[in-house]
Design a protein around this motif. Structure first.
Motif, PDB file in Angstrom:
ATOM      1  N   UNK A  18       0.817  -1.211   0.000  1.00 19.06           N
ATOM      2  CA  UNK A  18       0.000   0.000   0.000  1.00 19.06           C
ATOM      3  C   UNK A  18       0.850   1.259   0.000  1.00 19.06           C
ATOM      4  N   UNK A  19       0.173   2.379  -0.213  1.00 15.51           N
ATOM      5  CA  UNK A  19       0.791   3.698  -0.171  1.00 15.51           C
ATOM      6  C   UNK A  19       0.133   4.475   0.963  1.00 15.51           C
ATOM      7  N   UNK A  20       0.933   4.867   1.956  1.00 17.23           N
ATOM      8  CA  UNK A  20       0.399   5.565   3.123  1.00 17.23           C
ATOM      9  C   UNK A  20       0.100   7.018   2.800  1.00 17.23           C
ATOM     10  N   UNK A  21      -0.308   7.763   3.837  1.00 20.84           N
ATOM     11  CA  UNK A  21      -0.653   9.165   3.630  1.00 20.84           C
ATOM     12  C   UNK A  21       0.569  10.032   3.363  1.00 20.84           C
ATOM     13  N   UNK A  22       1.779   9.542   3.609  1.00 20.30           N
ATOM     14  CA  UNK A  22       2.999  10.368   3.537  1.00 20.30           C
ATOM     15  C   UNK A  22       3.243  11.052   2.178  1.00 20.30           C
ATOM     16  N   UNK A  23       3.274  10.352   1.002  1.00 19.32           N
ATOM     17  CA  UNK A  23       3.051   8.922   0.793  1.00 19.32           C
ATOM     18  C   UNK A  23       4.348   8.114   0.959  1.00 19.32           C
ATOM     19  N   UNK A  24       4.191   6.933   1.541  1.00 20.43           N
ATOM     20  CA  UNK A  24       5.294   5.995   1.689  1.00 20.43           C
ATOM     21  C   UNK A  24       4.742   4.594   1.472  1.00 20.43           C
ATOM     22  N   UNK A  25       5.624   3.689   1.100  1.00 23.24           N
ATOM     23  CA  UNK A  25       5.205   2.312   0.848  1.00 23.24           C
ATOM     24  C   UNK A  25       5.105   1.536   2.150  1.00 23.24           C
ATOM     25  N   UNK A  26       4.106   0.652   2.201  1.00 27.11           N
ATOM     26  CA  UNK A  26       4.004  -0.286   3.320  1.00 27.11           C
ATOM     27  C   UNK A  26       3.657  -1.662   2.779  1.00 27.11           C
ATOM     28  N   UNK A  27       4.431  -2.642   3.173  1.00 21.98           N
ATOM     29  CA  UNK A  27       4.134  -4.050   2.895  1.00 21.98           C
ATOM     30  C   UNK A  27       3.587  -4.629   4.190  1.00 21.98           C
ATOM     31  N   UNK A  28       2.323  -4.977   4.199  1.00 17.05           N
ATOM     32  CA  UNK A  28       1.677  -5.498   5.415  1.00 17.05           C
ATOM     33  C   UNK A  28       1.058  -6.854   5.081  1.00 17.05           C
ATOM     34  N   UNK A  29       1.583  -7.907   5.709  1.00 15.96           N
ATOM     35  CA  UNK A  29       1.126  -9.266   5.414  1.00 15.96           C
ATOM     36  C   UNK A  29       0.987 -10.059   6.704  1.00 15.96           C
ATOM     37  N   UNK A  30       0.296 -11.181   6.603  1.00 12.04           N
ATOM     38  CA  UNK A  30       0.153 -12.114   7.714  1.00 12.04           C
ATOM     39  C   UNK A  30       0.886 -13.395   7.353  1.00 12.04           C
ATOM     40  N   UNK A  31       2.122 -13.553   7.879  1.00  9.77           N
ATOM     41  CA  UNK A  31       2.913 -14.746   7.550  1.00  9.77           C
ATOM     42  C   UNK A  31       2.291 -16.010   8.152  1.00  9.77           C
ATOM     43  N   UNK A  32       2.752 -17.152   7.680  1.00  7.02           N
ATOM     44  CA  UNK A  32       2.234 -18.422   8.178  1.00  7.02           C
ATOM     45  C   UNK A  32       2.671 -18.702   9.606  1.00  7.02           C
ATOM     46  N   UNK A  33       3.818 -18.135  10.000  1.00  8.01           N
ATOM     47  CA  UNK A  33       4.381 -18.458  11.316  1.00  8.01           C
ATOM     48  C   UNK A  33       4.052 -17.421  12.384  1.00  8.01           C
ATOM     49  N   UNK A  34       3.212 -16.441  12.085  1.00  9.59           N
ATOM     50  CA  UNK A  34       2.895 -15.406  13.064  1.00  9.59           C
ATOM     51  C   UNK A  34       1.383 -15.309  13.251  1.00  9.59           C
ATOM     52  N   UNK A  35       0.992 -14.903  14.455  1.00  8.52           N
ATOM     53  CA  UNK A  35      -0.430 -14.649  14.693  1.00  8.52           C
ATOM     54  C   UNK A  35      -0.821 -13.219  14.325  1.00  8.52           C
ATOM     55  N   UNK A  81      13.284   0.407   7.529  1.00  5.19           N
ATOM     56  CA  UNK A  81      12.306  -0.164   8.451  1.00  5.19           C
ATOM     57  C   UNK A  81      11.850  -1.550   8.002  1.00  5.19           C
ATOM     58  N   UNK A  82      12.813  -2.453   7.948  1.00  2.00           N
ATOM     59  CA  UNK A  82      12.530  -3.846   7.652  1.00  2.00           C
ATOM     60  C   UNK A  82      12.596  -4.651   8.943  1.00  2.00           C
ATOM     61  N   UNK A  83      11.638  -5.548   9.199  1.00  2.00           N
ATOM     62  CA  UNK A  83      11.573  -6.245  10.490  1.00  2.00           C
ATOM     63  C   UNK A  83      12.652  -7.313  10.633  1.00  2.00           C
ATOM     64  N   UNK A  84      13.082  -7.533  11.882  1.00  2.00           N
ATOM     65  CA  UNK A  84      14.052  -8.573  12.201  1.00  2.00           C
ATOM     66  C   UNK A  84      13.370  -9.861  12.637  1.00  2.00           C
ATOM     67  N   UNK A  85      12.056  -9.821  12.783  1.00  2.00           N
ATOM     68  CA  UNK A  85      11.292 -11.005  13.192  1.00  2.00           C
ATOM     69  C   UNK A  85      11.057 -11.903  11.988  1.00  2.00           C
ATOM     70  N   UNK A  86      11.336 -13.205  12.103  1.00  2.00           N
ATOM     71  CA  UNK A  86      11.117 -14.107  10.973  1.00  2.00           C
ATOM     72  C   UNK A  86       9.671 -14.065  10.482  1.00  2.00           C
ATOM     73  N   UNK A  87       9.528 -14.069   9.172  1.00  2.00           N
ATOM     74  CA  UNK A  87       8.210 -14.078   8.529  1.00  2.00           C
ATOM     75  C   UNK A  87       8.258 -15.123   7.428  1.00  2.00           C
ATOM     76  N   UNK A  88       7.574 -16.234   7.663  1.00  2.00           N
ATOM     77  CA  UNK A  88       7.620 -17.362   6.736  1.00  2.00           C
ATOM     78  C   UNK A  88       6.330 -17.430   5.933  1.00  2.00           C
ATOM     79  N   UNK A  89       6.430 -17.315   4.628  1.00  2.00           N
ATOM     80  CA  UNK A  89       5.280 -17.489   3.757  1.00  2.00           C
ATOM     81  C   UNK A  89       4.225 -16.405   3.888  1.00  2.00           C
ATOM     82  N   UNK A  90       3.136 -16.586   3.136  1.00  2.00           N
ATOM     83  CA  UNK A  90       2.011 -15.651   3.125  1.00  2.00           C
ATOM     84  C   UNK A  90       0.708 -16.419   3.306  1.00  2.00           C
ATOM     85  N   UNK A  91      -0.106 -15.924   4.209  1.00  2.00           N
ATOM     86  CA  UNK A  91      -1.416 -16.531   4.429  1.00  2.00           C
ATOM     87  C   UNK A  91      -2.321 -16.300   3.224  1.00  2.00           C
ATOM     88  N   UNK A  92      -3.077 -17.303   2.852  1.00  2.00           N
ATOM     89  CA  UNK A  92      -4.027 -17.152   1.754  1.00  2.00           C
ATOM     90  C   UNK A  92      -5.342 -17.831   2.103  1.00  2.00           C
TER      91      UNK A  92
END
Length: 663
Positions: free
Chosen positions: A555-572, A610-621
């Motif tokens: 997405x493109x925020x109000x700034x505008x800036x890019x945001x990648x927001x996903x729900x990985x398979x290994x995270x709640x 601003x890239x996360x250090x928390x593991x993110x495995x796969x993408x929920x579908x």
């Protein structure tokens, strides 16, 4: 110096009888010279060594004010040996030096400041702790080298310029009205100036391309930022033959940007607002206005310094600058002006300073020297914003990267590849029955969709594209938020990418541009690429979870800036990568890369912070379609993108930067 301005003893420099005779002032003067290293054993106060003779302005009580110390000669620079600027670096510096006439005035000869400036240039402008330099590519003297044009004056000048000759440096010198008889033009014949700065001498300088037959006008070409640039050094007064020569030189080099240096072109008021002089108007009408290649002119002669921007016949900017400091302390102290070009930033940073004074320890500078280390008014230190590619497009357009065949982009594990250069004419509306084929051959085709009430033409084909984009075309989305209107695309219900979870990693790439009329109120949080299905439907309820947001969105925020927001398979909860604020009306490339563990966002091939250090495995579908230009919230279309989207590629593995579509 302008003929109508102050003469040598009307410029504020007092005459003191004791200075050249006996008495306290003379003793003070000799103490100063010995302390400064300018007066050696057996050398009288009229000596003419390379470091200079008696610095009269520094003598007597005026040499030491509240700061206490007199001006001392700086140490000689080490030099870099041969002249070797980097011809490919995107940053380089052109140095100009205005009127030095008061340093070379009959028996008042003071070469030390000039030598310090020359050595600074030969050192490459080294002034940083890490040893890097300013990549100086050229030195241009603006005339009035001497006060009277006498052979004895040039005898001292030539020794200093010999340092440049010995190093094979690129430099140009032109005649001012004090170097020659001011009533003459470049057809005046031989003079002590021309005997010193002859055609033969100029021909030995780096980058020399030629002189006018009379020898008073020269052309140099230097290479910087991977291209050639021209410097025209023009006489105080051009004859008809001089104008013909200058126009001919430019015509013979039709693709080179040109910096024009001369002695008299513009003058300024006390506020630094410049306008052309009478001679400047002749130069403008007969040379500058009709030659779009001339983008910068620099002259001396007048003070105060100033600048303006004029519009030439082609409708482009010409920056006109005056730089002259002979009216300042110590005859200007061989003040130089550095034009630091940065083609990556599209900027020229300009600064004005005296290397001679800079090299004197701060505690040893007298009051006046301390005031002239560097000049910081808005006509002495400033920046020019120049889009070099656009400014030079009229005579040296950058070759457009050709379109690439789709097959070249189908790297191993390509899941989907969409491009928009074969759909319709530029500006034509995308038809409701339009199918955009997935060029990977995986069957992830896109179908036209629209919000209810969307007017015709809300989604159209465009010929615009990123300069490094494989396909030379894009889609123009004209989405609005209140009410929700706009056309977008989404994958067919049977598309394999709808069910893909990317456990082993992925790379998602897209080219896009937010137009100048992009409005945060209408377009914030719209998406380039998004996935149907909410986090609640996917059973996600971790910290920071929004139950109604989609399971994946770029997405493109109000700034505008890019945001990648996903729900990985290994995270709640959600995993997000954030970009930075992006200027409008500019094409960008974004890539989000996951190596099976961590996600990283890149903008134009550069990793963001601003890239996360928390593991993110796969993408929920949830097995539902992807949307291009659409964004759903709580399972309902909520926004449509406003801007251009070019090629989009999804690969089922992590790609290196060198494998991106921009490679």
């Amino acid at each position: 110096m302008h003929d109508n301005q102050a003469t040598e003893h009307e410029c504020g420099c007092p005459r003191t009888a004791d200075l050249d005779g006996e008495g306290p002032a003379a003793d003070s003067r000799r103490r100063f010279l010995r302390g400064a290293g300018l007066l050696g054993a057996g050398v009288g106060t009229a000596g003419l060594g390379l470091l200079g003779a008696v610095p009269a302005q520094a003598a007597g009580p005026e040499a030491a004010g509240a700061a206490g110390a007199a001006v001392k000669a700086p140490k000689k620079g080490k030099g870099k040996g041969r002249w070797q600027p980097d011809p490919d670096a995107r940053q380089f510096t052109v140095v100009v030096m205005p009127d030095t006439q008061y340093l070379f005035d009959q028996d008042r000869i003071h070469p030390a400041p000039l030598e310090a400036s020359v050595r600074y240039v030969l050192d490459g402008g080294v002034n940083r702790e890490d040893g890097t330099d300013d990549n100086i590519v050229f030195l241009a003297h603006l005339g009035d080298v001497t006060e009277n044009g006498l052979a004895v004056e040039y005898a001292a000048v030539t020794k200093v310029f010999g340092l440049l000759d010995d190093a094979g440096a690129a430099y140009g010198v032109l005649a001012g009205n004090h170097d020659v008889r001011s009533s003459t033009d470049d057809q005046r014949g031989t003079t002590p100036y021309l005997e010193t700065f002859s055609k033969a001498r100029a021909a030995r300088t780096s980058g020399y391309r030629g002189s006018s037959p009379d020898g008073y006008n020269t052309c140099h070409v230097f290479r910087a930022a991977g291209r050639d640039w021209m410097v025209l050094s023009l006489d105080w007064r051009l004859s008809d033959a001089g104008f013909a020569w200058a126009n001919g030189v430019i015509a013979a080099n039709p693709k080179l940007p040109v910096i024009l240096t001369t002695h008299d072109l513009a003058h300024a008021d006390d506020g630094g607002r410049a306008e052309l002089s009478d001679n400047g108007k002749r130069l403008w009408e007969r040379l500058i206005d009709g030659n779009d290649q001339i983008f910068l002119t620099v002259n001396g002669h007048y003070w105060p310094p100033g600048r303006t921007v004029l519009r030439n016949r082609a409708g482009h900017d010409v920056h006109v600058h005056i730089t002259n400091y002979q009216d300042r302390y110590y005859g200007g102290a061989a003040m130089i002006r550095a034009y630091r070009f940065d083609l990556d930033r599209g900027t020229v940073d300009v600064s004005t300073f005296s290397p001679w004074i800079q090299q004197i320890a701060a505690e040893e500078r007298n009051v006046l020297a301390a005031q002239h280390v560097e000049l910081t008014s808005d006509v002495d230190r400033f920046s020019l914003a120049i889009d070099f590619e656009r400014r030079f497009a009229g005579f040296a357009p950058v070759p457009q990267r050709p379109a690439r065949r789709a097959g070249e982009l189908l790297v191993r594990d390509t899941v989907a590849y969409w491009r928009f250069d074969n759909g319709g004419a530029d500006g034509a509306a995308v038809a409701p029955q339009q199918v955009v084929k997935d060029l990977s051959g995986q069957g992830n085709d896109l179908l036209w969709q629209s919000a209810p009430g969307t007017p015709d033409g809300a989604l159209s084909w465009s010929a615009e594209h990123h300069p490094d984009q494989p396909g030379h075309g894009s889609l123009l989305f004209r989405g609005t938020r209140s009410p929700v209107r706009g056309g977008y695309l989404q994958t067919v219900p049977t598309a394999p990418v709808n069910r893909e979870t990317f456990e082993r990693g992925f790379t998602v790439e897209a080219f896009f541009k937010l137009p100048a009329d992009w409005d945060s109120a209408q377009s914030r949080w719209s998406a380039l690429l998004s996935r149907w299905g909410t986090s609640a439907e996917a059973g996600r309820s971790g910290p920071g979870t929004d139950a109604d947001e989609p399971v994946a969105t770029l997405s493109v925020s109000e700034a505008p800036a890019l945001q990648w927001c996903v729900y990985p398979l290994n995270q709640t909860g959600a995993s997000t990568c954030w970009g930075h604020q992006l200027p409008l009306d500019h094409w960008w490339h974004v890539a989000v890369v996951n190596d099976g563990k961590l996600s990283r966002m890149y903008v134009d091939g550069c990793e963001v912070a601003r890239n996360p250090a928390t593991p993110a495995v796969g993408l929920t579908t949830l097995g539902r379609p992807w949307m291009l230009g659409g964004y759903a919230y709580a399972g309902v279309l909520d926004k449509v993108f406003h801007g251009y989207i070019g090629d989009v590629r999804i690969v089922k593995r992590a790609l290196r930067v060198g494998e991106f579509m921009t490679a």
